[in-house]
Design a protein around this motif. Sequence first.
Motif, short mmCIF file in Angstrom:
data_model
loop_
_atom_site.label_atom_id
_atom_site.label_comp_id
_atom_site.label_asym_id
_atom_site.label_seq_id
_atom_site.Cartn_x
_atom_site.Cartn_y
_atom_site.Cartn_z
N UNK A 16 29.23 56.20 33.09
CA UNK A 16 27.90 55.90 33.62
C UNK A 16 26.93 57.06 33.51
N UNK A 43 19.17 59.61 41.50
CA UNK A 43 19.72 58.79 40.43
C UNK A 43 19.02 57.45 40.35
N UNK A 44 18.44 57.17 39.19
CA UNK A 44 17.76 55.88 39.03
C UNK A 44 18.21 55.16 37.76
N UNK A 45 19.01 55.83 36.96
CA UNK A 45 19.34 55.28 35.65
C UNK A 45 20.77 55.67 35.28
N UNK A 46 21.50 54.75 34.65
CA UNK A 46 22.84 55.08 34.18
C UNK A 46 22.99 54.73 32.71
N UNK A 97 20.32 51.68 31.80
CA UNK A 97 20.11 50.54 32.68
C UNK A 97 18.62 50.21 32.82
N UNK A 98 17.76 51.09 32.32
CA UNK A 98 16.32 50.81 32.39
C UNK A 98 15.83 50.21 31.09
N UNK A 144 6.78 47.15 29.40
CA UNK A 144 7.02 45.93 30.15
C UNK A 144 5.90 44.92 29.90
N UNK A 199 10.38 41.15 40.44
CA UNK A 199 11.24 42.13 41.09
C UNK A 199 12.46 42.44 40.23
N UNK A 200 12.79 41.51 39.35
CA UNK A 200 14.02 41.65 38.57
C UNK A 200 13.79 42.21 37.19
N UNK A 201 12.56 42.63 36.91
CA UNK A 201 12.24 43.12 35.58
C UNK A 201 13.20 44.19 35.10
N UNK A 202 13.52 45.13 35.99
CA UNK A 202 14.38 46.21 35.54
C UNK A 202 15.79 45.73 35.27
N UNK A 203 16.30 44.89 36.15
CA UNK A 203 17.68 44.43 35.97
C UNK A 203 17.83 43.68 34.65
N UNK A 256 17.97 45.89 31.53
CA UNK A 256 19.14 46.77 31.36
C UNK A 256 19.91 46.36 30.10
N UNK A 296 23.95 40.49 36.64
CA UNK A 296 24.55 41.77 36.25
C UNK A 296 25.59 41.62 35.13
#
Lengths: 237, 423
Positions: free
Chosen positions: B169, B197-200, B219-220, B245, B252-256, B259, B315
């Motif tokens: 990760x 931590x915001x990104x893996x 993950x971004x 983007x 709200x789920x844009x980032x997920x 990924x 996920x």
Amino acid sequence: MMLSKGLKRKREEEQEKETLAVDTWWLDPSLPAVAQAPPPATSSSLFDLSVLKLHHSLRQSEPDLRHLVLVVNTLRRVQASMAPEPTLPPMPSPSAAPCVADSLLASSDAALSASMASLLEDLSHIEGLSQAPQPLVDEGLPGRPAGGSPPSLGALDLLGPATGCLLDDELEGLFEDIDTSMYDSELWAPASEALKPGPEDGPGKEEALELDEAELDYLLDVLVGTQALERPPGPGR
Amino acid sequence: DIISTVEFNHTGELLATGDKGGRVVIFQREPESKNAPHSQGEYDVYSTFQSHEPEFDYLKSLEIEEKINKIKWLPQHNAAHSLLSTNDKTIKLWKITERDKRPEGYNLKDEEGKLKDLSTVTSLQVPVLKPMDLMVEVSPRRVFANGHTYHINSISVNSDCETYMSADDLRINLWHLAVTDRSFNIVDIKPANMEDLTEVITASEFHPHHCNLFVYSSSKGSLRLCDMRAAALCDKHSKLFEEPEDPSNRSFFSEIISSVSDVKFSHSGRYMLTRDYLTVKVWDLNMEARPIETYQVHDYLRSKLCSLYENDCIFDKFECAWNGSDSVIMTGAYNNFFRMFDRNTKRDVTLEASRESSKPRAVLKPRRVCVGGKRRRDDISVDSLDFTKKILHTAWHPAENIIAVAATNNLYIFQDKVNSEMH
């Protein structure tokens, strides 16, 4: 009924709106993502859901870091959207909002699980966790009075006016220097084995939170040095 | 057991699968024979072995799953085949050899291996090799342990055939295939303060031709191309591939959903293929600003993101694959559907991997998901999709139109008999 794909707004409209507010796109009803969101997707129920997921994730003996980070980031977005409407010029980053998420994430690292302990204690006071999330239709509207806060926004209640942060500063300072990486995962492993909360968590939650307090006491004892390191006794094991 | 990874070797003769129980099963393609024209080129089980066992980390009191996350074949240099298999923490190098002859006619031992009575030995003989039933032997040659604190999500063998990398990760390590007690850390994105931590790291791969280049995804939704010649620690990327983007699709789920769950270089080395929750994208290494092609895998899920977040399906990590000529890309979806996109004709097809809809040698029928409006006879409605039947792992033969599709605990191998050659 299936909703069709969202309508695209015109470019000029979009740019005009962006100059008015600080990234409050979630409040803009003309945005397809907001317009088509059914009641369960309101900010507060999404907040509760995210906190539940985070709670569940942190209880794993080894949390899936990707899942954790994505949930925390989503929680931050939701939290930011639930903050009172910004009237000031844009800030580089909202300072109060990520605090909950930060504290929760920090505790995923073994070395900082002391924060997690106090956070779990705080989480146990959040009303919303003990009940099923209720869709509050008037949740995200701009006209909400400044002083009121709906019951399921318990977490935000804890964001005190002065600190804006969930953790008590003194408590955090106490644990800052202590390296608990040797002990931490051991303490939480039995909890995750015993509980494994599912998506509908109603009756199990109270039990889970009681366990946290017992473990919290144990952790405090270990850190203070009054108790030798051993597997903590727990109810129902 | 649930299949967790699928991989063809470089010739396509062998197909390896790993499962949740730590087992590896290798299939071998039967040579075409005139005697049985129908069984030409079919895959049969070649070898099965236990690669990883569950382990217990006593220091942290954690159980380490034996599930095989990834298998990668090494290029073949002699009669033996070698592959790397990894679980969350440990990578192993396995050597697969065949034995089809054995020596007979020893002087001192009889056929069962017992010592002969020397008085009965009157002359000397030279042992000869006699054919025997084929035996496939698998032995562990290297164990690369203790390299990772976090969960390994990718391994990739370098084109130099000497090194390989493993990514978890937050870190990527470079190993030499012959050295197990050391590895070099080449990427480290762990922040000094875990609160930041915001990104893996979600996937990584070496470039197929340039041994100094590799890519890793986050993950971004960003891709970072790194050059190992630039610095020992490749924290600074040489190129950053990121698509801005789309404001009209923000949620709200844009980032997920942005990924990246898988990244694969094209065989040519010119392009990269990425998979995020709703799309597959083709990127040109020469253009960082946006992908050159975007294909919708199941856009009808866009309005259901909240439910998919609730049940954690959002996920799910789907893989993607190129065909041998880089003209068609493939990825899995729900309801045991998988999708193929022809980059030249821009046509796409949805197929199903299930026992009911595929009898041996039957032609697969294209499927369709209807999203309201006119519904055709065999269409499936979005609401009746089975989200527990997900095709996460797929692989494409390096040269021919043969694909391997893993549907939970079943492996499907489909061949395109009509168009066996690449176009």
